[in-house]
Design an enzyme around this catalytic site. Structure first.
Site, short mmCIF file in Angstrom:
data_model
loop_
_atom_site.label_atom_id
_atom_site.label_comp_id
_atom_site.label_asym_id
_atom_site.label_seq_id
_atom_site.Cartn_x
_atom_site.Cartn_y
_atom_site.Cartn_z
CG HIS A 273 1.82 8.06 -6.80
ND1 HIS A 273 1.64 9.40 -6.58
CD2 HIS A 273 1.63 7.46 -5.60
CE1 HIS A 273 1.36 9.60 -5.31
NE2 HIS A 273 1.35 8.42 -4.69
NE ARG B 75 -0.08 -0.76 -4.63
CZ ARG B 75 0.30 0.32 -3.96
NH1 ARG B 75 -0.24 0.62 -2.79
NH2 ARG B 75 1.22 1.12 -4.46
NE ARG C 217 -1.86 5.81 -5.11
CZ ARG C 217 -1.08 5.07 -4.37
NH1 ARG C 217 -0.53 3.99 -4.88
NH2 ARG C 217 -0.84 5.40 -3.14
CG HIS D 27 3.36 4.16 -7.42
ND1 HIS D 27 4.48 4.61 -6.74
CD2 HIS D 27 2.45 3.82 -6.46
CE1 HIS D 27 4.25 4.54 -5.44
NE2 HIS D 27 3.04 4.05 -5.24
CD GLU E 206 -1.48 6.95 1.84
OE1 GLU E 206 -1.43 6.27 0.81
OE2 GLU E 206 -0.60 6.95 2.71
C1 SIN Z 1 2.19 7.15 -1.39
O1 SIN Z 1 2.75 7.41 -0.34
O2 SIN Z 1 1.48 7.95 -1.99
C2 SIN Z 1 2.37 5.79 -1.99
C3 SIN Z 1 1.73 4.81 -1.14
C4 SIN Z 1 1.34 3.63 -1.95
O3 SIN Z 1 1.72 3.50 -3.10
O4 SIN Z 1 0.58 2.81 -1.45
#
Ligand code: SIN
Length: 493
Positions: free
Chosen positions: A227, A365, A273, A330, A113
């Site tokens: 997000h 975050r 993000r 988010h 991620e």
């Molecule tokens: C996501 O699955 O993109 C969200 C995960 C997160 O907010 O840490």
């Protein structure tokens, strides 16, 4: 009067993590939620849990990535505690029955991620990690805590400056007083202060408002994470499209098929993000539709069953490989100032999960650190409670006389002000306007203190909490003059 050893407000991952550990020591725990226990952000979480369990990983690398994403504004001690304790807590969770997705050879599958230097996100059910984790926690708790549903908590009850319990209102309009020597606030963040959000509809800034009204110190409220990819078209959003989709090769493109993250950040679509959200938002402000191009991902429906379901049930034809997206509120990095052990500035009051600001997220975050925080700091909170000896006292709720300013605004109006003035791109002028908007609704022109709950409906109570949280966030944003992570002042950098 109803009494317990510990009252927990909220029912998501942090609340359950605290409850499970306390129940192991036979404590009487009452968990109170204003809706059903499943109505929380945790069950909606998709991507997973980041933890340094992989062969080439270490908690120090996890620590460094968390700090980089957080723009260095993280509390270093708390962050180190989180990443270092994480592997053991996750191993223990697996020993208690949790099953994470595995590779064909039986090893744990790690997803990638944004802003992680390597794949370290463990997941379950493909993209149903939150639901699977919560189901396991329900099994682990196994009825050993009383769960009170559909009772909004109105206020924390204080005596001599210490938290002694809470007051709630039932659907029948009865006021219940719950007394306990420990009150844990674990009722989430502020997603529904904004028009587009990945959050459950019940998340309306209650933790910030409850914390504020009982005098708890609050911290970093200006940092609200958006997000970058909520399924969005015709100005409406229909749920989260996990960042793991970009981790597996999804690319953000505009209507002409151009990659929008080229030249914006060296990590491109997997930049932190705040960077990706601002990039997508800048395009949507110009009226462009941005898409997530998933053509490079093979076996999309198997890897992302929940995202596929969200898309298909809302009429998105996945065979075209294009998912329309826009950013949405988010996660709140700010909240009630707390230690990793949950302690706040108010004696007997604890905060954990998104409700708390332990400083581990800094200004932005790192992906998949939030379920982790709930599990790890939930356990440390319970252990802190078990190692202290506060005594139960009778507590009494005295109805305040203060009335709210009427007419209250609608939720839609508050959301519009928050998005336009305290959203992804802020200006000093807009922040000032937001503060002025909120201050019109201050009872007696003073602050957003306690009001007489007998004069407001449940909906109005939520609006009052939204006004309180919105005002506090706008004021914190106004006070921070420099851009950092999710707090971006146009023209300042
Ligand atoms: C996501 O699955 O993109 C969200 C995960 C997160 O907010 O840490």
């Amino acid at each position: 009067m109803i009494s317990a050893d510990v009252i927990i407000v909220g029912a998501g991952i942090a609340a359950h993590s605290v409850a499970c550990r306390l129940a192991d020591s036979d404590k009487k725990v009452i968990m109170i939620t204003k809706s059903k226990k499943e109505n929380c952000n945790s069950t909606l979480a998709q991507g997973g849990i980041s933890v340094a369990l992989g062969e080439n990983d270490s908690y120090m690398q996890h620590y460094e990535d968390t700090l980089t994403a957080g723009c260095g504004l993280n509390n270093k001690e708390s962050t180190l505690k989180l990443v270092k304790t994480a592997p053991d807590v996750i191993r223990e969770f697996i020993d208690k029955g949790m099953e994470f997705d595995k590779n064909p050879d039986g090893s744990i599958s790690f997803g990638k991620e944004a802003a992680h230097r390597l794949a370290r996100v463990i997941h379950a059910g493909g993209d149903r990690t939150g639901l699977k984790v919560m189901e396991q926690l329900y099994r682990n708790l196994d009825g050993r805590a009383e769960i009170v549903e559909n009772e909004p908590v109105i206020d924390v009850i204080l005596k001599d400056g210490a938290a002694k319990g809470v007051v709630t209102r039932t659907a029948q309009g009865k006021y219940n007083t719950y007394c306990a020597p420990y009150v844990v606030l674990a009722c989430g963040g502020v997603g529904n202060l904004y028009p587009g959000t990945s959050n459950d509809g019940t998340i309306t800034g209650d933790s910030v408002a409850l914390g504020y009204r009982c005098g708890a110190e609050l911290k970093n409220l200006e940092f609200v994470q958006f997000h970058p990819t909520l399924l969005t078209f015709n100005g409406k959003n229909f749920g989260l499209i996990t960042e793991a989709v970009r981790g597996d090769g999804g690319v953000l493109i505009n209507e002409k098929g151009e990659k929008i993250m080229e030249g914006v950040h060296p990590m491109k679509d997997l930049a932190p993000r705040d960077v990706v959200s601002r990039a997508v938002y800048t395009h949507t402000l110009k009226g462009e539709q941005i898409f997530l191009d998933i053509s490079a991902i093979s076996g999309f429906k198997e890897r992302f069953p929940y995202v596929s379901e969200i898309c298909e049930s809302n009429g998105v034809d996945l065979s075209k490989n294009l998912i329309p997206v826009a950013p949405g509120a988010h996660f709140h990095m700010g909240g009630i100032k707390a230690l990793p052990t949950g302690e706040t500035s108010v004696e007997g009051l604890y905060a954990v999960g998104e409700a708390a600001c332990t400083g581990v997220h800094g200004a932005n975050r790192l992906a998949s650190n939030s379920l982790l925080e709930g599990l790890v700091f939930g356990k440390l909170t319970a252990e802190n409670i078990l190692n202290s000896n506060r005594q139960l006292e009778e507590c009494e709720y005295v109805f305040p006389e203060t009335q709210p300013v009427r007419p209250l605004p609608t939720k839609k109006e508050i959301k519009r002000v928050m998005m336009n003035c305290v959203g992804i791109i802020r200006t000093e002028e807009k922040l000032k306007r937001a503060v002025e908007f909120f201050e019109k609704y201050m009872p007696e022109g003073k602050d957003f203190g306690r009001i007489d709950p007998r004069s407001v409906s449940d909906e109005e109570l939520e609006i009052y909490n939204m006004l309180t949280a919105g005002w506090l966030i706008a004021k914190a944003a106004e006070a921070r003059k420099e851009s950092f992570g999710a707090h971006y002042i146009e023209g300042e950098v």
